[in-house]
Structure formats: C-alpha cells, structure tokens
Design an enzyme around this catalytic site. Structure first.
Site, mmCIF file in Angstrom:
data_model
loop_
_atom_site.group_PDB
_atom_site.id
_atom_site.type_symbol
_atom_site.label_atom_id
_atom_site.label_comp_id
_atom_site.label_asym_id
_atom_site.label_seq_id
_atom_site.Cartn_x
_atom_site.Cartn_y
_atom_site.Cartn_z
ATOM 1 N N ASN A 1 0.811 -1.221 0.000
ATOM 2 C CA ASN A 1 0.000 0.000 0.000
ATOM 3 C C ASN A 1 0.849 1.278 0.000
ATOM 4 O O ASN A 1 0.300 2.371 -0.083
ATOM 5 C CB ASN A 1 -1.039 0.003 1.132
ATOM 6 C CG ASN A 1 -0.413 -0.140 2.513
ATOM 7 O OD1 ASN A 1 0.801 -0.177 2.661
ATOM 8 N ND2 ASN A 1 -1.255 -0.232 3.537
ATOM 9 N N GLU B 1 3.972 -3.017 2.184
ATOM 10 C CA GLU B 1 2.925 -2.617 3.146
ATOM 11 C C GLU B 1 3.573 -1.683 4.172
ATOM 12 O O GLU B 1 4.719 -1.907 4.585
ATOM 13 C CB GLU B 1 2.341 -3.870 3.814
ATOM 14 C CG GLU B 1 1.263 -3.596 4.856
ATOM 15 C CD GLU B 1 1.810 -3.135 6.196
ATOM 16 O OE1 GLU B 1 1.122 -2.330 6.861
ATOM 17 O OE2 GLU B 1 2.921 -3.561 6.579
ATOM 18 N N HIS C 1 -7.424 -2.567 9.528
ATOM 19 C CA HIS C 1 -6.261 -3.472 9.534
ATOM 20 C C HIS C 1 -5.919 -4.036 10.924
ATOM 21 O O HIS C 1 -5.899 -5.253 11.128
ATOM 22 C CB HIS C 1 -5.008 -2.725 9.061
ATOM 23 C CG HIS C 1 -5.100 -2.056 7.743
ATOM 24 N ND1 HIS C 1 -4.996 -2.732 6.557
ATOM 25 C CD2 HIS C 1 -5.248 -0.749 7.419
ATOM 26 C CE1 HIS C 1 -5.062 -1.872 5.550
ATOM 27 N NE2 HIS C 1 -5.219 -0.670 6.043
HETATM 28 C C1 BDR Z 1 -0.900 -0.401 8.515
HETATM 29 O O1 BDR Z 1 -0.275 0.864 8.321
HETATM 30 C C2 BDR Z 1 -0.865 1.830 9.133
HETATM 31 O O2 BDR Z 1 -1.154 2.978 8.399
HETATM 32 C C3 BDR Z 1 -2.085 1.211 9.748
HETATM 33 O O3 BDR Z 1 -2.290 1.680 11.055
HETATM 34 C C4 BDR Z 1 -1.795 -0.263 9.719
HETATM 35 O O4 BDR Z 1 -1.102 -0.667 10.869
HETATM 36 C C5 BDR Z 1 -1.616 -0.799 7.244
HETATM 37 O O5 BDR Z 1 -0.700 -0.901 6.197
#
Ligand code: BDR
Ligand code: CA
Length: 325
Positions: free
Chosen positions: A157, A163, A238
């Site tokens: 992301n 991530e 999440h």
């Molecule tokens: C994770 O990144 C943070 O922005 C959120 O709190 C979560 O732990 C998701 O990628």
C-alpha cells in the site's frame, strides 16, 4: 484469558485495535506500547492516551522507539492526518505514561509472567519488538505468540509490494520474522477483507453513546482518505484483525509459509516475500526456492467477516457500558 501487549502507532485502525483488545472479555491487555509510524512518536503516544481516555481504558502505556532501525522515518499523514488520528475529538490524557521505555516494558512484562503466556501484537512498524529481541533474546522463547499486522503476499500500500508497517522498518520486520517463535502474519490480503462497511457502521451507531460516536468519527475520517488515496468504498480496519485473531483464531484461515523481508530491492524494498508450503503446482525442492523453505510463519488468507464484525460491536457495547456507568 489471553495476555496481550499491543504495540501500536495510533492511527485510526490502531484506535479500533486498542478498543477491541480492551473491550473483549477474553483478553487481558497488559499494556500498550507506542512506536513512531503513522505519525511521530509524540503524536502517536498522545493519541494512545487519548483513545484510552475516550474509551475509559486504564492500562499502562509506554512510549517506545522514535524511528526505524535503519530507514529515515516516513509518516502516513495522507491517511491518518496531521495528528495521526484526525477526525474524532481527542481528549487530554486522564493518566500518565508508564515511566519505562516500551522496549523495557515489553521485556519486563514477558519475562515476569509465566513462560508462554504473553502474546505480542505489533500493529505499527516492528521497531520496538526488534529492539526488545536484541536487548533480551530470551523473550523469543518466553513469549507465547506474536501476531503482527504487516506485509502482504499479493500487494502493498506504499509501493506495489510494500505494506506500510514492514516497509517503514524492513530490518526490524526481518528480525521479527526470523526469530524462532510462533508468528502469525496478518497482511493486507487479509485486512482488505475487513472493511468498516455501512452495515458495520450502522450496527455501531445503534449502540449509541460516546464510544460509538468516537468509532464512527474514526471511520469517517479514514474512510475519506481511503476513498481519496485508494478509491476504497470503506476503510480497512487493519490492526483490529490481529487482535481479533488472538481473541478467536477461527476468525482467520492461515497457511504455513516462509516469509522473508526484501531489504535491498530497488523497487521491492519492504516486500514480504512469501513462499507457501502447500502451493498447488509448485514445489520447493530446487533452485532459489530451496532457500525459502523455513515454513514457520502462519500467513492469514481468509477473514470470517461475520465473527470479526460481531467482535467489534460487542467491544463497543462493553466499553460503552463502562464509560457511561
Ligand atoms: C498499517 O499501516 C498503518 O497505516 C495502519 O495503522 C496499519 O497498521 C496498514 O498498512
Ligand atoms: Ca498501525
């Protein structure tokens, strides 16, 4: 009762994770530790105290690492806002921080409880956990389990493969994945199934009261940033997924895999390279794959949405009863 330390960087989904951990009767929340991630350490620590104050939660909160082991710190203001928890009213803290550094709090707590009783749930960058392993390696055999929110096997992301929690401090994540303990990885493949849908929001609204209002304000803000940045219809919760899995392991389906964090890729730094033990059509006896056959990590693949949603609503109800009493 499952004993838990929640290591977090609140953060909207972290706030829900705190409330779920404190509001579920099968969890004994031994403490909350903070780490720089979604925002600076000062901001996320303040937010942790505010969430506890808003929801009537009184557990030790210890401040931890101000930045990653090697990387420069990068915060996620585009998702979580300038405060790290924009949206809800954040009350001033009603109690003081634990005087210990989070790393010492984690070590003291794990080592002072019976062996194999304390579960660690890191849902921010894994800096504190990695430092705790380096400072007191015996926590690895002493802890019961580690359930992390981080990584992903088909997506990222921050980058196509990275991530946030793993990407922000990849060296720390690799230390956590390599340690010889029982690790479960709750990555984006799982947490993108855990959306704060309109239906879930309506159920929380029906509870009424200040906790319900706080949760809805959390989802409203992060819902707007997720719409803008990722075009999601609802925001993923999440971090609460890691708490939910500890409350009831049947909330997730897992598969064994070898997970390594890419530490040097030009495009893939922070990727959780995941080699599943039982992948139809693949075998792991030759070539590079032979190096990726330490199938020790439980990787979450499927969420039981209805159990997860029920846990969230139940925790909001229980916290509400306490707050308005
Ligand atoms: C994770 O990144 C943070 O922005 C959120 O709190 C979560 O732990 C998701 O990628
Ligand atoms: Ca987080």
């Amino acid at each position: 009762m499952a004993k838990m330390i929640l290591d977090c960087d609140p953060g909207h989904d972290d706030a829900i994770a705190i409330m779920l951990a404190a509001g579920n009767p099968s969890i004994e929340l031994l403490g909350i530790t903070t780490v720089a991630g979604n925002q600076t350490l000062d901001k996320v620590t303040r937010n942790a105290l505010s969430v506890c104050t808003a929801a009537g939660i009184r557990v030790p909160v210890a401040r931890g690492a101000a930045g990653p082991l090697v990387n420069h710190q990068v915060v996620a203001g585009d998702i979580h806002g300038d405060s790290g928890l924009d949206g809800p009213y954040l009350p001033p803290a009603s109690f003081d921080l634990d005087p210990r550094h989070a790393v010492d709090f984690i070590i003291d707590t794990v080592m002072s409880h019976e062996p194999k009783t304390v579960n660690l749930v890191p849902v921010g960058p894994f800096t504190n956990i990695a430092l705790a392993i380096r400072k007191e390696p015996r926590i690895v055999e002493r802890a019961k389990s580690v359930v992390v929110m981080g990584g992903g096997y088909t997506r990222g992301n921050v980058t196509p493969t990275g991530e946030f929690n793993v990407w922000a401090d990849p060296e720390a994540a690799e230390i956590v994945f390599r340690a010889d303990w029982d690790v479960t990885m709750i990555g984006l493949d799982l947490t993108h199934q855990a959306l704060a849908s309109v239906e879930l929001q309506d159920r929380v609204r029906a509870v009424g009261g200040p906790v319900s209002e706080f949760v809805l304000d959390v989802w409203e803000f992060v819902g707007s940033t997720y719409r803008k940045v990722f075009e999601f219809s609802a925001p993923p919760i999440h971090d609460a997924c890691a708490v939910a899995a500890l409350i009831d392991p049947s909330v997730i389906t897992v598969a064994k895999a070898d997970v390594h964090v890419e530490l040097s890729g030009r495009w893939t730094k922070g990727m959780t390279v995941t080699n599943f033990q039982d992948t139809p059509g693949m075998h792991h006896t030759g070539g590079v794959a032979a190096e990726l056959t330490d199938f020790r990590t439980n990787v979450a693949t499927q969420l039981d949405w209805s159990k997860f949603g029920d846990q969230i609503v139940d925790a909001v109800e229980r916290l509400t009863v306490k707050v308005i009493a």
